[in-house]
Design an enzyme around this catalytic site. Sequence first.
Site, PDB file in Angstrom:
ATOM      1  N   GLU A 178       0.732  -1.239  -0.046  1.00  0.00           N
ATOM      2  CA  GLU A 178      -0.056   0.057  -0.043  1.00  0.00           C
ATOM      3  C   GLU A 178       0.818   1.281   0.039  1.00  0.00           C
ATOM      4  O   GLU A 178       0.621   2.112   0.968  1.00  0.00           O
ATOM      5  CB  GLU A 178      -1.010   0.036   1.257  1.00  0.00           C
ATOM      6  CG  GLU A 178      -1.852  -1.280   1.130  1.00  0.00           C
ATOM      7  CD  GLU A 178      -2.912  -1.299   2.167  1.00  0.00           C
ATOM      8  OE1 GLU A 178      -3.950  -1.772   2.297  1.00  0.00           O
ATOM      9  OE2 GLU A 178      -2.713  -0.442   3.263  1.00  0.00           O
ATOM     10  N   GLU A 365      -5.267  -8.546   0.604  1.00  0.00           N
ATOM     11  CA  GLU A 365      -6.082  -8.152   1.959  1.00  0.00           C
ATOM     12  C   GLU A 365      -7.413  -8.221   1.500  1.00  0.00           C
ATOM     13  O   GLU A 365      -7.761  -7.291   0.532  1.00  0.00           O
ATOM     14  CB  GLU A 365      -5.371  -7.051   2.526  1.00  0.00           C
ATOM     15  CG  GLU A 365      -3.881  -6.973   3.177  1.00  0.00           C
ATOM     16  CD  GLU A 365      -3.639  -5.739   3.940  1.00  0.00           C
ATOM     17  OE1 GLU A 365      -4.464  -5.113   4.352  1.00  0.00           O
ATOM     18  OE2 GLU A 365      -2.465  -5.665   3.870  1.00  0.00           O
TER      19      GLU A 365
END
Length: 456
Positions: A178, A365
């Site tokens: 991320e 995720e």
Amino acid sequence: MTTTASRPEPSAPSRGDFAPDFLWGCATSSYQIEGAGREDGRVESIWDRFAATPGNIKDGSNGSVACDHYHRWPEDFDIGRDMGLNAYRFSIAWPRIFSEVGGKPNEKGLDFYSRLVDGMLERGLQPWATLYHWDLPQYLQDRGGWNNRATVDAYLAFVDAVTRRLGDRVQHWITHNEPWCTAIIGNYEGWHAPGNTDFKTALQVAHHVLLSHGKAVPLIRANVAHARTGLALSLHPVRPASSQLEDIAATERHDGLRYRWFLDPLYGRGYPQAILETIGDAAPVVLPGDLEAIAVPTDFLGVNYYFPETIEHAPGHGPLSARVLPPAPGVETTYMGWEVAPQGLAELLLRIENDYRPGPMYVTENGSCYADEVGADGEIDDVERRHYLMRHLAALNAAIKDGVPVKGYFAWSLLDNFEWAEGYLKRFGLTYIDYASQQRRLKGSGKWYRSFLRGE
């Protein structure tokens, strides 16, 4: 907040609806679970410093003990094995490997991750290593952190040491988790470490993170036979708050930074020109060859999905005059206040495939937070999380049937953990952690995932 507790049981796919070689895993990250903050040569990270600053973490906690995974990993891997996982995503703490710029790798840190990898393999868990999940050594932040181009070189030294040590057993490598959070939340919004609030700094950080990814990929391939490399992006489907042209334009601007600012350069398109024109002098310094390095071909794309975003035009709100709205009243949300939108996962995956054709994708995720309570019988009946999981797997199955080449799914997370700025107030795990005793208990959602994976 509305939940799924009173809703009918959703339909869910079976494991047999997916390819036989589909990867089924859970994901974790080093600072959130390991603890052992001062053991075996580990040095301070930006999250140690950030958490030590009063007011940054809602419950005043830190990750110095967390789930004590550093000492209890065999039990945690046994949980994963017994659940039926065939893959496990973890991250490697840079502060365990290097204590100074230009120093030698810390053998105790490398030994720990070597033991972890062996423990995974012994239990049939394919290791998926994330090289950077936000825990930058503080000594590098003191020199400017990711805003300093020299951090790219320090990162490559870290990558080299880790892949040389583990590459005989680990083939799957995620360079960064991320980059949006590293750059924007940590360096512009300021509620993640290191807590900066400067937009230009954030965009330079984003560029250096992407550059470090691009330069790491060939290094990993040189060190690891049959390496598979990629990175994991946090992405959201975006929609305008109304049909008004100003909301549509604001959504386009937000999407340009939230989605295309990362995907476009990764796939050879450079930074979106419209966003460069909008941000003006805040644009990052890009040296010759940088964009070519960032666009290095990868073997997969990791997609982290939690919720969609609704955007309205908001003059003067941030550099893009665009604001993310909270979910509308009555919309189903998690305990984080995030909208529950399983169809958003399919929508996002289809868009990525149509826009970029990135090759194999993995949901690296996907998970949910609820107010878990231990019942009198010792059970944690987290029906909302179980329904969340069932519905998102159904959406994933639909996306695959529509032609999206998704090859694996990693639930967030195997364990409750230190949830960054939320401290220990929020739980995402399929396994409940009693932080006082460190006792592990499989929640109802974890038991459902186990039954799903075992075909029961």
